[in-house]
Scaffold this motif. Sequence first.
Motif, PDB file in Angstrom:
ATOM      1  N   ARG A  65       8.605  25.883  42.367  1.00  0.00           N
ATOM      2  CA  ARG A  65       9.030  26.364  43.684  1.00  0.00           C
ATOM      3  C   ARG A  65       8.513  25.449  44.792  1.00  0.00           C
ATOM      4  N   GLU A  66       7.321  24.875  44.585  1.00  0.00           N
ATOM      5  CA  GLU A  66       6.773  23.955  45.586  1.00  0.00           C
ATOM      6  C   GLU A  66       7.691  22.755  45.811  1.00  0.00           C
ATOM      7  N   TYR A  67       8.473  22.413  44.782  1.00  0.00           N
ATOM      8  CA  TYR A  67       9.374  21.268  44.884  1.00  0.00           C
ATOM      9  C   TYR A  67      10.828  21.691  45.110  1.00  0.00           C
ATOM     10  N   ARG A 110      -0.136  20.215  39.570  1.00  0.00           N
ATOM     11  CA  ARG A 110       0.109  21.471  40.293  1.00  0.00           C
ATOM     12  C   ARG A 110       0.171  22.649  39.325  1.00  0.00           C
ATOM     13  N   HIS A 118      -2.405  25.888  39.611  1.00  0.00           N
ATOM     14  CA  HIS A 118      -1.928  27.266  39.757  1.00  0.00           C
ATOM     15  C   HIS A 118      -2.426  28.138  38.608  1.00  0.00           C
TER      16      HIS A 118
END
Length: 241
Positions: free
Chosen positions: A38-40, A80, A84
């Motif tokens: 989701r970060e990307y 990442r 997390h």
Amino acid sequence: MTAQRILSWTPAAIVFDCDGTLMDTECHWQDARILALREYGFTPLPGFAERAKGLHYTECGLLMAEEAGRPALGEEMTGRLLAHFRALVDDNPLTMPGAPELVADAAKFAPLAVASNCPREVVESCLDTAGLLGYFGHIVVPDHEIRPKPHPDVYLAAARLCGAAPADTLAVEDSHVGIQAAERAGMRILGVGPWPGDRTVELVDLWVRSLDEPEVRGWAGGHVPTQFSPAHAPSREIGLP
């Protein structure tokens, strides 16, 4: 399956997987994958969780990058993903049903080890938080000499460190990747978790939904303790000497 190969047998050593077998961390890995993607700006493709289950975290990061169409981001996504996952485990470490009881009973009659695809510090932290770390004489994880599951290396190294032949060792696993590793190592296998389908089950000797099933609890609790116990175990070695 040949359940009596386990239920009528006393192994010379028992090697446990960690994620999804001892610790309820598969949900954390799944959430960590979603958060990292989701970060990307990506969402996992259908079936991604099953494709990623049991993979070494570096391989999972590469898979995430490939499925997102950005293979150059593999190393970055891996970092990442692990960040997390560690945060989620720290917030909510959980053991799998029956795992603490099985470990405590098994430690009375056999040396125990963990063979995991996770980073060593994550395995140690999870087991320590759960109060299980002291039961294990050895923890084996992949390194520059030991290949990750589905290669048999972590299981072969764990059996050797326990002083047992692979054929005399029981592996306890939940994932197809891990079961492949244990089967290639020549071990008897106790599989655990929701029914995974014939492809996986045909590789194990006994499949149970959870480690607190009566047949597993009765088998482990029915052994007469030998002179071996955690108190008499050799100093805990992490990985290969």
